[in-house]
Design an enzyme around this catalytic site. Sequence first.
Site, short mmCIF file in Angstrom:
data_model
loop_
_atom_site.label_atom_id
_atom_site.label_comp_id
_atom_site.label_asym_id
_atom_site.label_seq_id
_atom_site.Cartn_x
_atom_site.Cartn_y
_atom_site.Cartn_z
N GLU A 270 78.98 -107.74 -0.24
CA GLU A 270 79.50 -106.69 -0.04
C GLU A 270 80.53 -106.28 -1.09
O GLU A 270 80.04 -106.28 -2.18
CB GLU A 270 80.77 -108.55 0.25
CG GLU A 270 81.83 -108.40 1.25
CD GLU A 270 80.99 -107.94 3.00
OE1 GLU A 270 80.95 -107.24 3.72
OE2 GLU A 270 80.50 -109.35 3.60
N ASP B 31 79.04 -101.00 -0.55
CA ASP B 31 78.67 -99.23 0.02
C ASP B 31 79.57 -98.62 -0.20
O ASP B 31 78.45 -97.75 -0.51
CB ASP B 31 78.73 -99.78 2.04
CG ASP B 31 80.76 -99.83 2.02
OD1 ASP B 31 81.67 -100.46 1.15
OD2 ASP B 31 80.87 -100.23 3.45
N GLY C 260 91.09 -107.64 13.87
CA GLY C 260 91.61 -108.30 12.79
C GLY C 260 91.08 -109.44 12.31
O GLY C 260 91.56 -110.25 10.92
N ALA C 261 89.64 -110.30 12.26
CA ALA C 261 88.99 -110.95 11.94
C ALA C 261 87.56 -110.76 11.18
O ALA C 261 87.12 -111.60 10.44
CB ALA C 261 88.23 -111.70 13.59
N GLY C 262 87.87 -109.41 10.83
CA GLY C 262 86.71 -109.08 9.81
C GLY C 262 85.67 -108.83 10.22
O GLY C 262 84.18 -108.83 9.36
N ASP D 69 80.16 -100.76 7.84
CA ASP D 69 80.21 -101.24 9.87
C ASP D 69 79.69 -99.85 10.27
O ASP D 69 79.89 -100.44 11.56
CB ASP D 69 81.38 -101.13 9.42
CG ASP D 69 82.57 -102.50 8.86
OD1 ASP D 69 81.44 -102.60 8.35
OD2 ASP D 69 83.57 -102.56 8.81
N TYR E 186 92.44 -103.37 -0.26
CA TYR E 186 90.93 -102.86 -0.55
C TYR E 186 90.85 -101.36 -0.75
O TYR E 186 89.85 -101.39 -1.90
CB TYR E 186 90.81 -102.83 1.03
CG TYR E 186 89.54 -102.32 1.21
CD1 TYR E 186 88.53 -102.36 1.83
CD2 TYR E 186 89.41 -100.60 0.61
CE1 TYR E 186 87.15 -102.26 1.87
CE2 TYR E 186 87.44 -100.40 1.54
CZ TYR E 186 86.38 -101.09 1.80
OH TYR E 186 85.45 -100.34 1.98
C1 GLA Z 1 84.97 -103.22 5.22
C2 GLA Z 1 84.88 -101.74 5.01
C3 GLA Z 1 83.56 -101.96 4.59
C4 GLA Z 1 82.63 -102.47 3.62
C5 GLA Z 1 83.88 -103.94 3.93
C6 GLA Z 1 82.40 -105.02 2.42
O1 GLA Z 1 84.78 -103.70 6.36
O2 GLA Z 1 85.01 -100.84 6.36
O3 GLA Z 1 82.91 -100.39 4.97
O4 GLA Z 1 83.65 -102.20 2.27
O5 GLA Z 1 85.14 -103.81 3.98
O6 GLA Z 1 81.84 -104.96 1.99
#
Ligand code: GLA
Length: 394
Positions: free
Chosen positions: A40, A43, A130-132, A180, A229
Amino acid sequence: MAFHLSDDPVESARAAFAGSAGVAPAGIAFAPGRVNLVGEHTDYNDGFVLPMAIEEGIAAAFGPNDEAVLRVHACDIGETREVPIAALQGDRVHASGWFRYVAGMAWTMNASGMPVVGTTMTLAANLPSGAGLSSSAALELAAGRALAGAAGLDWDPRRMSRIAQRAEQEFAGVACGIMDQMAVACARAGGALLLDCRSLATADVLLPADVRVVIVNSGVRRSLATSAYNERRAACERAVAAVRTFAPEVRALRDVDERALEQARGAIDDEAYRRASHVIAENRRPARFAAALEHGDPAEAGRVMLESHASLRDLYEVSCPELDLLVALSMEQKGCYGARLTGAGFGGCAIALVDEKGVGSFARDVASAYAARTHIDPQVIVSRPSAGTRLLDM
Ligand code: GLA
């Protein structure tokens, strides 16, 4: 704004298209959401990640139109938006809310030499936003697949993931990495994708049949997540700049180990030092997790997840009390090997690696214990690793 997830997004999108256009759609695209098993905030440091696509996602029924507009109806919100195709060229198109991901994708495809044509589209989702779970990447790629389908353009998943990443960066203002969009575009059913974010090389990592990934939505959304972020990314870049003063060949934290970081310690602020410490160790976890599964050792994979969570909480500081609680409650359950927050953090979802036999009681008990402590009824999703963005058989 009314927001209902569809039970069957493909059927909802198809029926809405037929209802409004009066003809059947030319095609239906589907893009899944994703969870990241481990790796995490690595990337955008050119590192390694291990995401898998889930069964839930976004369907886009589509057909070309001869009005030279991009017209999109979002069934779950009950909203229709449109933009002339001519406005998707040259200066960046202005769009807001959910439509900026669709119009942004169309604009970026045009800018990348993939000309879009007048297209009518209906969207429906069973993926919470919006939930990741990468609902934005799913929206970009579902729309992109539909636009490519309507225009008769070739579909190269790797190239499209780059285009979707650019759309996300330029239209949503998130300086995101490639994880993602690559997961959503390129995932394979049955396993996770061990992805090298520098070369974009991938290896399939099969998930054993007797373990399941259980996703629990904390129900918490952080309002300043985008700026937090982008701040994390900036801190990583400060650490790289300090290391480069004595090791100019270093391009990203991927090229830095603990010794190099210590050598540069005096030139790095405390915050950047903590962030870099997380990234350097986290970068090794995807391969460790994959090796543990390959050796039939889910307990070791679970330990890797717990280490990752602790590091995200203490060094990267992207967890929150609700996610920490979900991880603690998960670990109290029988048959749970490990748990961690997944995605960017700041709220969103936790995942747990759970023995298949115990999944039912795990889901029930974690949900009720979490609700008792927080008064939030968490959504629990048990999903199999699924395929990336695709056109469905009609
Ligand atoms: C979000 C971003 C990804 C990555 C993650 C954390 O999902 O879109 O590119 O950086 O956070 O791992």
